[in-house]
Scaffold this active site. Structure first.
Site, PDB file in Angstrom:
ATOM      1  CG  ASP A 164      -1.666   1.257   1.443  1.00 29.77           C
ATOM      2  OD1 ASP A 164      -1.642   2.116   0.544  1.00 29.77           O
ATOM      3  OD2 ASP A 164      -2.308   1.406   2.508  1.00 29.77           O
TER       4      ASP A 164
ATOM      5  CE  LYS B  95      -1.811   6.976  -3.230  1.00 33.44           C
ATOM      6  NZ  LYS B  95      -2.245   6.007  -2.196  1.00 33.44           N
TER       7      LYS B  95
ATOM      8  CD  GLU C  97      -5.181   3.602  -2.187  1.00 35.15           C
ATOM      9  OE1 GLU C  97      -6.050   4.367  -1.705  1.00 35.15           O
ATOM     10  OE2 GLU C  97      -4.053   3.992  -2.525  1.00 35.15           O
TER      11      GLU C  97
ATOM     12  CG  ASP D 159      -9.638   4.957   1.900  1.00 40.77           C
ATOM     13  OD1 ASP D 159      -9.184   5.617   2.855  1.00 40.77           O
ATOM     14  OD2 ASP D 159      -8.910   4.490   1.002  1.00 40.77           O
TER      15      ASP D 159
END
Ligand code: AMP
Length: 715
Positions: A7, A68, A146, A168
């Site tokens: 991850d 990211k 994800e 999430d």
């Protein structure tokens, strides 16, 4: 050789492996979460992970966090110890560190890796993630969204078919996905969320609360300078985040807050108070969740499980609200590790090693709508978002102009009805169309996407049987550049900076040319070192000054002049739009000085187009609304380029300064709406670019896109 799951997170990353029938995290330096951080070692060299994070707290300028967020941005560079790195380079360093830690514990190198990516990642973002993995020396078996990974970690071996909603909420983004699980088959039904909502917004609310308290208690005077307040805000950031985490487990938190005189004050915040501050944000997540369910044609009652992922789901109000409005959530002990666990299961299933694991099938959907530009800037959707992959669809279009024998099929992804607000991912030119009056030709545009997300677009004219085709390979879009070549070689090497606010037109024109630009922040117009990274800078006086920031200092000569002047003197080209509307002084030759709010000729008029090129484009006259009393003085200058005049008053003026140029433009909002004004503005932006490239005038090609036959025409 076991395969690993990774991850690769914005704040933290996790590496895991599937062994002995279950996934487990492989600690890096003793911890399952490794900060996604790279920093410079004091004596040279790089630090990665926890040490880098520690260093970032002392020397923030020597560290890179949250790379990211820039994934997929091919222009983005970061400097560390005099070296320049791309987001792919930095991510590769992080992945390498994780792979090394895994190898230490497995006793052998990983046989392959599955890396998780946000469900909303665009094609380039996914491609860059894969590249980073390869650069780190990993054999990338695949990428897994994800939420799908989280659903796999939770839903595998549950022994029943079910509908899982993955909620999430991370530091800066919120994603929700609805999946249907049948045995080992995971089918994504809908994807939604809000990419500008996360734990940092909760921090922000707490900071605001603390600042309000300080004000009320006299710890911050009502006329404290802006700079002081900003500094205080920065200091409160960490305090607020710590208090937020405390409030996830305790009914109240005590925080020590520095006031602007340097004294420390202790304040108590109750959980109830905190929840009051963030309630509307939590409500936003619920609304987005219900919307996503609706798109999956499901109701809250159909959800068997809500799986929580991401650090911010530890806020108790989230689970409570979800229980009331959707369904009681399942909270894993390790909300931060579930995604890596799912990726590890996926990796084991894809590699030949885990015989005990039945293959896992994932059925994905398109995260964005895909379509083409038609009827000028309208986004004509061919494959809507949420379509199951693989997918294929055909739509018929026609020409917008009489006797057109060529057309551009420009491909976009996104949800806005205007292409300009979506993302261009490619395009194809179709030539040899049988000439006919506008509206007669039938041009079939076919989109097909395979299970790996490779998009193929074909355009075919039914009469001439001519076709054009483009394959948008595994997430590598290449900007499409309609029309004949335009000295692009020279232009491509230029670095463009566009004011983050108020210069959308410039961004649009640059995109149209297949050129990329970077957003510059308000404060950076004062920093010569930042401006030195650009050749052309687009700035909007109005938006950057009073209107949006409330600072009124963006074009304030004292603050900005030295940096802007240095930029232009060194050869930069500065484009200043809306300059007639701000209360501004522009520190350049021509000595245009508007000390007072501009008063002068204002209103609508018909402008005479003086420039022959422009005349060819927009015709001899053009409706203009403006405010330009200072200009007669300028038009007397011989070194000005004046393109458009109303009597003697120019609309576009540009003059050399040092080695560079300054270009001023002024348009009124209402005028910007008109099509001609849009063309004009594009033209001026193109001239600015041409000045910078030192090329002959840039040719402007008339837009030549299709008309959507599936849409009723007005008038
Ligand atoms: P992620 O992007 O999933 O790593 O989540 C990071 C976000 O979770 C940050 O905004 C953190 O402040 C937040 N976070 C982490 N732990 C907690 C906690 N115990 N309570 C509330 N928020 C938390």
């Amino acid at each position: 050789m076991p395969a690993i799951g990774i991850d690769l997170g914005t704040s933290n990353s996790v590496v895991a492996v599937y062994r002995r029938g279950r996934p487990e995290s492989l600690p890096v330096q003793g911890q399952s979460l490794m900060p996604s951080c790279v920093a410079v070692k004091p004596g040279g060299g790089l630090l990665i992970g926890i040490q880098a994070k520690t260093r970032s707290l002392v020397e923030p300028t020597q560290a890179v966090l949250a790379i990211k967020r820039h994934m997929g941005d091919r222009e983005h560079r970061v400097e560390l110890a005099g070296q320049s790195y791309s987001p792919v380079d930095i991510s590769a360093l992080i992945l390498q560190k994780l792979a090394e830690a895994a190898q230490d514990q497995l006793g052998e190198p990983a046989g392959g890796a599955v890396i998780s990516v946000p469900a909303y990642f665009t094609n380039n973002q996914k491609e860059d993630t894969r590249l980073a993995g390869e650069k780190a020396g990993l054999r990338v078996l695949g990428l897994v969204p994800e939420p799908t990974a989280a659903a796999i970690a939770y839903g595998l071996n549950q022994g029943k078919d079910q509908t899982i909603l993955v909620f999430d909420l991370g530091g800066g983004t919120f994603d929700v996905s609805v999946l249907q699980v049948k045995g080992n088959n995971f089918e994504v039904k809908a994807i939604g969320g809000d990419h500008a909502l996360g734990g940092e917004d909760f921090d922000r609310r707490l900071i605001d609360l603390l600042v309000r308290r300080l004000r009320n208690e006299g710890g911050l005077s009502s006329n404290a300078p802006e700079a002081e307040i900003r500094l205080l805000n920065a200091k409160l950031k960490e305090v607020a985040e710590a208090a937020k985490k405390e409030l996830s487990v305790a009914d109240a938190a005590e925080v020590t807050v520095p006031d602007t005189r340097g004294a420390l004050r202790v304040m108590r915040i109750t959980r109830a108070e905190y929840e009051g501050e963030i309630r509307d944000l939590v409500e936003k997540t619920i609304v987005a969740t219900l919307e996503t369910l609706k798109r999956a044609r499901l109701s809250a009652d159909d959800v068997d499980r809500v799986v929580l992922v991401g650090g911010s789901t530890r806020v108790p109000l989230i689970a409570r609200t979800l229980a009331e409005r959707v369904s009681e959530p399942y909270t894993a002990d390790n909300v931060d590790e579930v995604v890596a666990h799912g990726a590890a299961i996926m990796a084991a299933s894809l590699s030949a090693v885990a015989e005990e694991l039945a293959p896992i099938e994932v059925t994905n959907i398109t995260a964005h709508s895909l379509g083409i530009q038609a009827d000028k800037d309208r986004f004509a959707v061919v494959i809507p978002r949420g379509t199951k992959l693989p997918a294929q669809a055909v739509k018929t279009f026609t020409t917008a102009r009489d006797n057109a024998d060529r057309t551009d099929v420009v491909i976009f992804q996104g949800e806005d009805e205007k292409c300009n607000n979506n993302r261009q991912i490619g395009g194809v030119g179709l030539t040899g169309i049988a000439r006919a009056p506008a509206g007669l030709p039938k041009i079939d545009v076919t989109f097909s996407i395979d299970a790996d997300d490779v998009l193929k677009v074909t355009a075919a004219d039914r009469t001439s049987a001519r076709t054009g085709e483009v394959v948008i390979e595994r997430f590598t879009p290449k900007p499409y550049q309609p029309g004949p070549d335009r000295n692009l070689k020279d232009l491509q090497s230029l670095r463009f900076g566009v004011s983050g606010v108020g210069c959308d037109n410039a961004g649009m024109v640059l995109r149209g040319l297949g050129l990329s630009s970077r957003d510059i922040e308000d404060k950076d117009f004062r920093r010569a070192a930042v401006l030195a990274n650009y050749d052309v800078v687009f700035i909007n006086c109005m938006a950057d000054s009073t209107q949006l920031y409330g600072l009124g200092d963006s074009i304030n000569p004292e603050l900005n002049a030295p940096a802007l002047q240095e930029f232009v003197s060194r050869g930069g080209v500065l484009y200043v739009s809306d300059f007639a509307y701000g209360n501004i002084s522009v520190p350049f030759p021509g000595k245009i000085k508007f000390g007072e709010r501009f008063q002068g000729v204002a209103g609508t008029a018909t402008a005479t187009v003086a420039d022959p090129d422009l005349r060819a484009l927009v015709g001899p006259t053009c409706p203009i609304e403006f405010n330009l009393a200072y200009l007669p003085a300028l038009s007397a200058r011989s070194d000005c380029r004046v393109y458009l005049t109303r009597g003697k008053e120019p609309l576009l003026i540009s003059f050399p300064h040092g080695n560079g140029h300054v270009v001023y433009t002024s348009f009124h909002n209402s005028q910007q709406q008109s099509e001609k004004a849009q063309q004009l503005l594009s033209y001026i932006i193109l001239q600015t670019i041409a000045l910078a490239a030192n090329t002959p005038l840039v040719e402007l090609v008339e837009s030549n896109n299709l008309r959507d036959t599936n849409r009723p025409r007005r008038g």
